[in-house]
Design a protein around this motif. Structure first.
Motif, PDB file in Angstrom:
ATOM      1  N   SER A  72     -71.771 -12.585   9.477  1.00 58.04           N
ATOM      2  CA  SER A  72     -73.113 -12.546   8.903  1.00 58.04           C
ATOM      3  C   SER A  72     -73.023 -13.007   7.457  1.00 58.04           C
ATOM      4  CB  SER A  72     -73.677 -11.124   8.946  1.00 58.04           C
ATOM      5  OG  SER A  72     -74.862 -11.051   8.184  1.00 58.04           O
ATOM      6  N   THR A  73     -73.813 -14.008   7.114  1.00 56.25           N
ATOM      7  CA  THR A  73     -73.815 -14.473   5.725  1.00 56.25           C
ATOM      8  C   THR A  73     -74.628 -13.543   4.830  1.00 56.25           C
ATOM      9  OG1 THR A  73     -75.695 -15.911   6.190  1.00 56.25           O
ATOM     10  CG2 THR A  73     -73.482 -16.887   6.342  1.00 56.25           C
ATOM     11  N   ARG A  74     -75.337 -12.594   5.432  1.00 58.97           N
ATOM     12  CA  ARG A  74     -76.149 -11.647   4.667  1.00 58.97           C
ATOM     13  C   ARG A  74     -75.468 -10.303   4.479  1.00 58.97           C
ATOM     14  NH1 ARG A  74     -82.041 -12.741   7.371  1.00 58.97           N
ATOM     15  NH2 ARG A  74     -82.165 -14.905   6.741  1.00 58.97           N
ATOM     16  N   LYS A  75     -74.377 -10.090   5.189  1.00 61.35           N
ATOM     17  CA  LYS A  75     -73.691  -8.803   5.121  1.00 61.35           C
ATOM     18  C   LYS A  75     -72.277  -8.973   4.574  1.00 61.35           C
ATOM     19  CE  LYS A  75     -76.317  -6.724   8.876  1.00 61.35           C
ATOM     20  NZ  LYS A  75     -76.231  -6.170  10.233  1.00 61.35           N
ATOM     21  N   ILE A  76     -72.226  -9.413   3.318  1.00 61.45           N
ATOM     22  CA  ILE A  76     -70.955  -9.572   2.610  1.00 61.45           C
ATOM     23  C   ILE A  76     -70.945  -8.522   1.502  1.00 61.45           C
ATOM     24  CG2 ILE A  76     -69.508 -11.107   1.240  1.00 61.45           C
ATOM     25  CD1 ILE A  76     -70.830 -13.459   2.701  1.00 61.45           C
ATOM     26  N   TYR A  77     -69.896  -7.702   1.475  1.00 61.94           N
ATOM     27  CA  TYR A  77     -69.830  -6.576   0.543  1.00 61.94           C
ATOM     28  C   TYR A  77     -68.518  -6.586  -0.221  1.00 61.94           C
ATOM     29  CZ  TYR A  77     -73.594  -4.839   3.513  1.00 61.94           C
ATOM     30  OH  TYR A  77     -74.757  -4.710   4.212  1.00 61.94           O
ATOM     31  N   LEU A  78     -68.554  -5.961  -1.402  1.00 59.97           N
ATOM     32  CA  LEU A  78     -67.353  -5.751  -2.205  1.00 59.97           C
ATOM     33  C   LEU A  78     -67.162  -4.264  -2.417  1.00 59.97           C
ATOM     34  CD1 LEU A  78     -67.167  -8.314  -5.151  1.00 59.97           C
ATOM     35  CD2 LEU A  78     -65.534  -7.994  -3.320  1.00 59.97           C
TER      36      LEU A  78
END
Length: 193
Positions: free
Chosen positions: A155-161
């Motif tokens: 998912s390009t919208r669900k990228i987290y740090l």
């Protein structure tokens, strides 16, 4: 001499002015400053896996490289175990200066720098999950490239740090231009559709 009617002359002037203004565009915004993409690492808190360079002016035997161990410490000649975890390189330099001046050296000049930062991690829907060497100025986009890019399920919208040094393990949403810091974990979730 024949005079021209006033209304057609004014309309012609307005039309010419509009044509001249049509080519006028606002000035482009300045390009991004490369310094904005580089975090200020003077306040960087050391962690396990960071490699330090310690230089003591005029004292070759006391100048060395040190790796922050899994216990968050390193061994230093004459002084023994030094705690590095969650301290800055400047704090380590001040500590070593004080301790060396206490019976070992007169006016020691100690410099400490980080020569290799601990790795960052990429997990989830990336082609090659794992640990990767940190470089100054690393962004999410560059980190994803190092990890081989996204999988077809990503998912390009669900990228987290997840920042390693945070007291709470709360993840934050990340854009492609978000800076990645040493020890961070980059997580890419699967798309539902």
């Amino acid at each position: 001499m024949k005079s021209m009617p006033l209304v057609p002359v004014l309309l012609a002037m307005l039309a010419l002015g509009a044509c001249a203004g049509a080519g006028h565009r606002p000035a482009p915004s300045p390009p991004p400053n490369p310094a904005d993409a580089i975090p200020d690492l003077r306040a960087y808190r050391l962690g396990v896996g960071d490699r330090l360079r310690i230089d003591v002016y005029g004292e070759g035997d006391l100048s060395m490289d040190a790796l922050v161990s899994p216990t968050g410490q390193f061994n230093y000649p004459l002084l023994g175990v030094i705690t590095a975890l969650n301290r800055t390189a400047q704090e380590i330099a001040q500590d070593l200066t004080t301790r060396l001046a206490n019976g070992y050296l007169k006016d020691p000049d100690v410099r400490v720098s980080v020569v290799q930062y601990r790795p960052f991690y990429a997990i989830g829907q990336v082609q090659r999950p794992g640990a990767y060497p940190y470089v100054v100025g690393l962004t999410v986009e560059k980190a994803l490239a190092l990890a081989g890019g996204l999988t077809t399920l990503a998912s390009t919208r669900k990228i987290y740090l997840l920042h390693e040094d945070k007291a709470t393990s709360q993840r934050s949403r990340a854009a492609l231009d978000t800076l990645v810091l040493p020890g961070d974990t980059l997580m890419v979730e699967e798309s539902l559709f």
